[in-house]
Design a protein around this motif. Structure first.
Motif, PDB file in Angstrom:
ATOM      1  N   UNK A   1      -8.085   3.964   5.812  1.00 15.63           N
ATOM      2  CA  UNK A   1      -6.632   4.029   5.680  1.00 15.63           C
ATOM      3  C   UNK A   1      -5.939   4.717   6.848  1.00 15.63           C
TER       4      UNK A   1
ATOM      5  N   UNK B   1      -6.145   6.393   0.351  1.00 10.89           N
ATOM      6  CA  UNK B   1      -4.956   6.299   1.190  1.00 10.89           C
ATOM      7  C   UNK B   1      -4.794   7.519   2.066  1.00 10.89           C
ATOM      8  N   UNK B   2      -3.688   7.565   2.741  1.00 10.28           N
ATOM      9  CA  UNK B   2      -3.314   8.750   3.516  1.00 10.28           C
ATOM     10  C   UNK B   2      -1.877   9.061   3.183  1.00 10.28           C
ATOM     11  N   UNK B   3      -1.489  10.291   3.410  1.00 11.01           N
ATOM     12  CA  UNK B   3      -0.123  10.695   3.110  1.00 11.01           C
ATOM     13  C   UNK B   3       0.868   9.838   3.888  1.00 11.01           C
ATOM     14  N   UNK B   4       1.885   9.387   3.207  1.00 12.62           N
ATOM     15  CA  UNK B   4       2.926   8.615   3.881  1.00 12.62           C
ATOM     16  C   UNK B   4       2.612   7.132   4.009  1.00 12.62           C
ATOM     17  N   UNK B   5       1.453   6.726   3.499  1.00 17.00           N
ATOM     18  CA  UNK B   5       1.111   5.299   3.536  1.00 17.00           C
ATOM     19  C   UNK B   5       2.173   4.511   2.768  1.00 17.00           C
ATOM     20  N   UNK B   6       2.767   3.517   3.412  1.00 11.83           N
ATOM     21  CA  UNK B   6       3.828   2.741   2.767  1.00 11.83           C
ATOM     22  C   UNK B   6       4.020   1.446   3.543  1.00 11.83           C
TER      23      UNK B   6
ATOM     24  N   UNK C   1       0.876  -1.180   0.000  1.00  6.69           N
ATOM     25  CA  UNK C   1       0.000   0.000   0.000  1.00  6.69           C
ATOM     26  C   UNK C   1       0.903   1.216   0.000  1.00  6.69           C
TER      27      UNK C   1
ATOM     28  N   UNK D   1       0.775   5.684  -0.740  1.00  6.55           N
ATOM     29  CA  UNK D   1      -0.047   6.833  -1.103  1.00  6.55           C
ATOM     30  C   UNK D   1       0.265   7.209  -2.549  1.00  6.55           C
TER      31      UNK D   1
END
Lengths: 338, 338
Positions: free
Chosen positions: B281, B308-313, A302, A304
């Motif tokens: 998310x 998603x959200x910022x920084x999702x990884x 996943x 962003x």
């Protein structure tokens, strides 16, 4: 769970899907040989020019019970036919053969599967889908004439989905859209797919009659669009673009023996038998109605990022799924009714 | 495709996954009975209090060859044991039994599977994973003492993934995060999942010790969080929120016999044995390190929207997949090494 004809046919269908599109111009076909309920072989046709699914399965079934037979070293389809005809000694007498497509009745690059089955005389041949190719059809009739019990139609719908690309390219054109993304649909932010998935895409490119790609991708990414990971043939390319101006110094224009077409006429795509469109959401959204299959390669991450275009709203049926290493491959068809 | 012990064990593992979490507090277990290579039965444990996988498979195997036996009408586990002990007449003598978890050696809600197998005397029992539950273990030893050939470890890694929720809740807590999304990862824009997928979520809620949900979802959507689609028990709820102020007039506070906790302490979640977190998310991103499994229910559609959200990884391993009607269910674990 029911263990019935559908159970064995599903094994044949799933095995065939592993080689979907890779058998071009032949259909993907799977075959299972069962002796008194025991699956002896689950095999598929893997590549045009190589043995048909039936031959692979009959060979594997024979070897399962005769592991030291000289048959093990034989890979030429004609010689496998010959060996089995001479040495079967009634081995297949109590066997049921499940095959996703009616065994071929004609001799092409490989000998006729129907003829081989008529000689080996399994007690029953269960066929999921009849062959609609006039040249190869007639196999079921030949089996019946040899006193082999034949039934047609077991898991026919699933076998039709398996056969669908073949049916379409026989009619003139099969076009699929390939997209690589994360679990949450993002397609930007650098490389997404694994090495194995990229090699798979290059294997597909090697088979294509045409690779279509959007003009913006060519301008932005300047891809070479070859099949170097598998030392394959670089396909002809159609750049789908209203604006016909491109920097002709980028690598894709410099591949020997490659034709590059710049067009915004979808009919130019439909002139080719096997076409892959590589692109993102905006091209997918624009071309959704001219595409037969959507192939999504999904990396189990996943991140962003960008995952669509405004107004994107498409309903699909999931036709099949597989893995390529740790990435997923999902075969989708646009839903036609609700 | 190789047709070996792994092939048969995989059938058992896949069958067990169909009932993953639904067997709580028991483990998901699958069992395949094979006679001279012929799969006679592919069965699983379906729900606590019902027959174990071995009993379901032994019954189905017997019925496959004796379809009119009175056994057909018997569903009480004790009575199935009794019938098979009295009537097997050497039926299982040449059979190999594949089971994903060591057969239990203790009498709980149902009689001991090891004892039954000792009486029915299959030639071989192949076990994927030993039982680590002290109370139930010892089954393999009992089988060996009855002169049954036993092997342990076939597809152990896959069996471990199947068993993992059970191992975790036996240790005190198993927490999974459930999210419903489209193929391109969008989670907004109204209802996503099919009726069947929603009923599945309600089936899960009915089993839970605790349902955790984010404060924003409660404020915005005012969900009831019950199990009405399956006439099930509404679980206790933990609202995960720093801000402890909520409108206590919304329906979720009015369910009889439900406890509602408002907390931002993750340790409060870990006090419960089986916990589902429902969210999007931002909650997923925040709680990724305290979650054992991620369960994604994917509707086969593409829609524009939030993904998603910022920084999702996050990198995952795909542990298993199934279908619920036309929706997919994907079981993920956060990758621990690269």
């Amino acid at each position: 769970m029911r263990i019935d004809d559908n159970f064995y046919m599903k094994l044949a269908i799933d095995e065939a899907w592993k080689y979907q599109l890779l058998t071009y111009p032949n259909p993907a076909v799977g075959c299972v040989v069962v002796n008194n309920g025991e699956p002896l072989a689950i095999e598929a046709h893997k590549s045009a020019g190589e043995s048909h699914a039936e031959v692979n399965a009959l060979k594997a079934a024979y070897l399962k019970k005769n592991p030291n037979s000289p048959l093990k070293a034989i890979s030429d389809p004609f010689k496998i036919h010959e060996f089995l005809k001479e040495n079967h000694n009634g081995f297949f007498r109590d066997c049921t053969v499940y095959v996703t497509l009616e065994p071929c009745a004609h001799i092409g690059k490989t000998p006729s599967c129907a003829t081989l089955l008529c000689e080996l005389k399994p007690s029953k041949v269960i066929i999921a889908h009849e062959d609609m190719n006039k040249e190869a059809s007639g196999g079921a009739q030949r089996l019946k004439e040899a006193q082999i019990e034949v039934s047609i139609g077991c898991m026919k719908k699933e076998a039709y989905e398996l056969l669908y690309p073949f049916i379409k390219w026989c009619e003139g054109n099969f076009t699929f859209f390939k997209m690589a993304q994360t679990l949450n649909g993002t397609i930007d932010g650098g490389r997404i797919s694994s090495n194995q998935a990229q090699a798979y895409v290059h294997t597909l490119r090697d088979k294509l009659d045409l690779l279509a790609i959007g003009g913006n991708t060519v301008r932005t990414d300047q891809p070479t669009l070859d099949a170097r990971y598998v030392a394959g043939r670089a396909p002809n390319v159609l750049i789908y673009s209203r604006n016909k101006v491109f920097d002709k110094k980028i690598p894709l224009f410099y591949i020997p023996n490659r034709e590059v077409i710049i067009s915004d006429n979808i009919e130019d795509i439909k002139q080719y038998k096997l076409v892959m469109i590589e692109g993102g959401y905006s091209l997918l959204n624009e071309l959704q109605d001219v595409v037969d299959y959507f192939i999504m390669i999904v990396s189990p991450t996943m991140k962003s990022g960008f995952n669509g275009v405004e107004g994107l709203d498409i309903n699909f049926d999931i036709i099949h799924e597989n893995y390529i290493g740790s990435d997923k491959i999902i075969y989708l068809k646009k839903k036609t009714s609700f």
